[in-house]
Design a protein around this motif. Structure first.
Motif, short mmCIF file in Angstrom:
data_model
loop_
_atom_site.label_atom_id
_atom_site.label_comp_id
_atom_site.label_asym_id
_atom_site.label_seq_id
_atom_site.Cartn_x
_atom_site.Cartn_y
_atom_site.Cartn_z
N PHE A 166 161.21 45.19 65.99
CA PHE A 166 162.15 44.57 65.06
C PHE A 166 162.34 43.09 65.40
O PHE A 166 162.46 42.25 64.50
N SER A 167 162.34 42.76 66.66
CA SER A 167 162.46 41.37 67.09
C SER A 167 161.29 40.54 66.57
O SER A 167 161.47 39.42 66.09
N SER A 168 160.11 41.12 66.62
CA SER A 168 158.92 40.45 66.11
C SER A 168 159.04 40.20 64.61
O SER A 168 158.67 39.15 64.11
N TYR A 169 159.59 41.16 63.90
CA TYR A 169 159.79 41.04 62.45
C TYR A 169 160.88 40.03 62.11
O TYR A 169 160.71 39.18 61.24
N SER A 170 162.00 40.11 62.81
CA SER A 170 163.17 39.30 62.45
C SER A 170 163.18 37.90 63.05
O SER A 170 163.86 37.01 62.55
N GLY A 171 162.45 37.73 64.15
CA GLY A 171 162.47 36.45 64.84
C GLY A 171 163.65 36.29 65.78
O GLY A 171 163.80 35.26 66.43
N GLU A 172 164.50 37.30 65.84
CA GLU A 172 165.66 37.28 66.75
C GLU A 172 165.25 37.81 68.12
O GLU A 172 164.28 38.56 68.24
N HIS A 173 166.01 37.44 69.13
CA HIS A 173 165.77 37.93 70.48
C HIS A 173 166.92 38.84 70.88
O HIS A 173 168.09 38.46 70.77
N TYR A 174 166.60 40.06 71.31
CA TYR A 174 167.62 41.04 71.66
C TYR A 174 167.48 41.41 73.13
O TYR A 174 166.36 41.61 73.63
N PRO A 175 168.60 41.53 73.85
CA PRO A 175 168.54 41.83 75.30
C PRO A 175 167.73 43.08 75.62
O PRO A 175 166.96 43.07 76.59
N ILE A 176 167.86 44.12 74.83
CA ILE A 176 167.15 45.37 75.13
C ILE A 176 165.64 45.22 75.00
O ILE A 176 164.89 45.94 75.65
N ALA A 177 165.19 44.28 74.20
CA ALA A 177 163.76 44.08 74.00
C ALA A 177 163.10 43.51 75.25
O ALA A 177 161.89 43.63 75.43
N ALA A 178 163.88 42.91 76.12
CA ALA A 178 163.36 42.35 77.36
C ALA A 178 163.09 43.44 78.39
O ALA A 178 162.37 43.21 79.35
#
Length: 139
Positions: free
Chosen positions: A126-138
């Motif tokens: 979803f981060s890749s799609y939205s361009g947002e960075h989310y803590p859990i994605a790290a």
């Protein structure tokens, strides 16, 4: 409209926030860092009987608040497991990954059979799609 974040703490002292306490306290934190603790929202220790509905209710309240279309738990789980479905609900998914405390994201996911690895993969997709960075994605 103010941006808010739902946080969980099992201790009454938010600085130590020990998650091994017998109860958990939830609060909303607005974008500029002012906080309001839910009065009376004190729950059994996470993972105990009766907590699943409460975690789901809190998570759904956080992701549905600004939207006219309301997702239920099964719809959110479907979006977490299916990147194409997540793209159809960008506001809800952005709220889940960006406004709900990481600990609560994991608790919600675990209650519906989603592993940490699957949750991280979902956040990354979803981060890749939205361009947002989310803590859990790290993670």
């Amino acid at each position: 409209m103010r941006a808010i974040r739902l946080e969980c703490c099992a201790a009454s002292d938010w600085n130590s926030c020990a998650r091994s306490s017998e109860s958990a306290l939830f609060r909303w934190v607005d974008f500029v860092g002012h906080s309001t603790t839910f009065s009376g929202i004190r729950l059994p220790a996470l993972g105990t009987k009766g907590t699943q509905m409460t975690i789901s209710t809190l998570v759904l309240a956080a992701i549905n608040a600004p939207h006219s279309k309301q997702l239920d738990a099964q719809a959110l789980v479907f979006c977490l497991k299916n990147p194409a479905a997540a793209k159809t609900m960008p506001g809800h998914m952005s709220a889940f990954f960006g406004e709900v405390d990481t600990y609560l994201q994991k608790e919600f996911a675990h209650q519906f059979g989603i592993s940490d690895a699957e949750l991280v993969a979902s956040a990354k997709a979803f981060s890749s799609y939205s361009g947002e960075h989310y803590p859990i994605a790290a993670g």
